[in-house]
Design an enzyme around this catalytic site. Structure first.
Site, short mmCIF file in Angstrom:
data_model
loop_
_atom_site.label_atom_id
_atom_site.label_comp_id
_atom_site.label_asym_id
_atom_site.label_seq_id
_atom_site.Cartn_x
_atom_site.Cartn_y
_atom_site.Cartn_z
N ARG A 46 73.59 1.44 69.54
CA ARG A 46 73.40 2.38 68.43
C ARG A 46 73.46 1.57 67.14
O ARG A 46 73.76 0.39 67.16
CB ARG A 46 74.40 3.55 68.46
N GLY A 47 73.19 2.25 66.02
CA GLY A 47 73.07 1.54 64.75
C GLY A 47 71.58 1.25 64.54
O GLY A 47 70.94 0.67 65.44
N ALA A 48 71.04 1.67 63.39
CA ALA A 48 69.59 1.63 63.19
C ALA A 48 68.93 0.27 63.50
O ALA A 48 67.98 0.21 64.28
CB ALA A 48 69.27 2.10 61.77
N ARG A 80 65.65 8.63 69.74
CA ARG A 80 66.47 9.16 68.65
C ARG A 80 65.57 9.35 67.41
O ARG A 80 64.75 8.48 67.12
CB ARG A 80 67.64 8.21 68.34
N GLN A 178 82.75 5.83 65.88
CA GLN A 178 82.22 4.46 65.68
C GLN A 178 83.18 3.61 64.82
O GLN A 178 83.23 2.39 64.98
CB GLN A 178 80.86 4.52 64.97
N ASP A 219 70.44 4.93 57.92
CA ASP A 219 69.50 5.11 59.04
C ASP A 219 68.07 5.25 58.55
O ASP A 219 67.12 4.93 59.24
CB ASP A 219 69.90 6.31 59.88
N ASN A 229 72.43 8.86 56.66
CA ASN A 229 73.41 8.01 57.35
C ASN A 229 74.37 8.91 58.12
O ASN A 229 74.28 10.14 58.07
CB ASN A 229 74.15 7.12 56.34
N LYS A 230 75.29 8.29 58.83
CA LYS A 230 76.23 9.02 59.69
C LYS A 230 76.85 10.22 58.99
O LYS A 230 77.25 10.13 57.83
CB LYS A 230 77.31 8.03 60.16
O1 MRU Z 1 74.69 7.36 65.60
P1 MRU Z 1 74.76 5.92 65.26
O2 MRU Z 1 76.03 5.26 65.69
O3 MRU Z 1 73.53 5.16 65.72
O4 MRU Z 1 74.75 5.90 63.67
C1 MRU Z 1 74.86 4.68 63.01
C2 MRU Z 1 74.92 4.80 61.53
O5 MRU Z 1 74.89 5.89 60.98
C3 MRU Z 1 74.92 3.54 60.74
O6 MRU Z 1 75.61 3.70 59.55
C4 MRU Z 1 73.47 3.10 60.44
O7 MRU Z 1 72.68 3.13 61.59
C5 MRU Z 1 73.42 1.75 59.85
S1 MRU Z 1 73.92 0.52 61.01
C6 MRU Z 1 73.74 -1.00 60.28
#
Ligand code: MRU
Length: 329
Positions: A46-48, A80, A178, A219, A229-230
């Site tokens: 996970r993470g963009a 996603r 996370q 994201d 973002n999250k």
């Molecule tokens: O649902 P996730 O864990 O994929 O969400 C991740 C985030 O929101 C991060 O802040 C974002 O992807 C940037 S990661 C460098």
């Protein structure tokens, strides 16, 4: 040893299962593009930026096994909906294939460029951080969320390794945790001073003067500088405004979606109710209670102090310039 969430092995992808962290370090062997799609959907990765990199390798696996490239592209794309890096990476892979390029080399380039972008963001972002700064961050934006080093957490890492005596407040980041599970794991490994807090602690810490700045990842960034973002990021930005605290976003230019103007037009992923109603595998609400699980929110450009990219630091409304040239505030 730097943390890396995945390794390309030529005919498969080795992936650190982020669902199992921090208790177990389990490596998954992904041999097909369907394996990669499942890992992205289930959030084993996970993470963009990390999603973008692994999808690129998934594309290589699918095309190499003789599957129709359009089918591989669609399957990976439908994992996603919010992280723009996923679409950016897949479009780049499809273009490379159509142009007759070596697609394995293209995927490696995406990974390499992401790591280099993170190190650059670290350098630019470090200039914004004072010695002894108390920094609050949300979600995980570290090595685990990227090809290594990290975006927002990469900036924090760079500040720490430049000798600044920084301290990090880590939002636990309900419901997937996370922050508590992944960011704290990364910080502990490298002895970077930190404490985990529940998400609802941030406001009171700000009021007490215990937060000098907030830095988060992204994201998707729209043309006008709105940032998805999250979930919980928007709340932090509003709190920062109330308390006069700088609110920074760190993201590579591969997160910028130039064709989406406004944050309202970003597709927001809705995940299962179960992820809200359970914690660490335990049910914490009655099975019959309905729940809402939005995985992301949108912070309007007006609430963002600046966006740190590998091309420099930009005011949100100037973010499209990052795709073209280098600009410093
Ligand atoms: O649902 P996730 O864990 O994929 O969400 C991740 C985030 O929101 C991060 O802040 C974002 O992807 C940037 S990661 C460098």
């Amino acid at each position: 040893m730097e943390v890396k969430p995945f390794y390309w092995k030529g005919d498969h992808l080795l992936l650190l299962d982020q669902k199992k962290l921090p208790r177990e370090e389990v490596w998954l062997k992904l041999e097909t593009y369907q394996d990669v799609a499942k890992a992205i959907k289930d959030m084993a990765v996970r993470g963009a930026p990390a999603i973008g990199c692994t999808a690129a390798y998934g594309f290589v696996l699918g095309v190499k096994e003789g599957e129709n490239p359009e089918k591989v592209y669609e399957t990976l794309k439908n994992t996603r909906p919010t992280a723009f890096n996923l679409f950016w990476a897949l479009d780049r892979m499809m273009k490379a294939l159509k142009e007759g390029k070596d697609i394995e080399e293209e995927a490696r380039a995406i990974e390499r460029e992401d790591y280099e972008a993170n190190k650059k963001m670290g350098e630019f972002g470090n200039e914004l951080i004072l010695h002894k700064a108390k920094i609050l961050t949300h979600c995980n934006t570290g090595a685990l969320a990227t090809a290594g080093w990290g975006t927002a957490l990469g900036v924090i890492r760079s500040a720490h390794y430049s000798g600044k005596d920084i301290f990090v407040w880590v939002d636990e980041t309900r419901p997937y945790l996370q922050g508590a599970r992944l960011t704290a794991w990364e910080l502990l490994k490298e002895n970077i001073p930190h404490k985990i807090i529940t998400d609802n602690t941030a406001g009171f810490l700000m009021k007490k003067g215990a937060v000098d700045l907030v830095i988060v990842g992204a994201d998707r960034i729209t043309a006008r500088g709105d940032v998805a973002n999250k979930i919980g990021t928007y709340t932090l930005a509003v709190l920062c405004k109330e308390h006069g605290i700088p609110f920074y976003v760190a993201a590579p230019t591969s997160t910028i979606d130039p064709n989406t103007e406004r944050g309202e037009d970003i597709p927001i992923e809705e995940r299962s109710e179960e992820e809200v109603k359970t914690c660490g595998g335990c049910l914490i609400a009655l099975e019959d209670s309905p729940a809402l699980h939005l995985a992301f929110d949108v912070t309007p450009a007006e609430l963002i102090t600046a966006i740190i990219t590998e091309k420099g630091v930009f005011k949100p409304h100037e973010i499209l310039r990052a795709l073209k040239d280098q600009r410093f505030l």
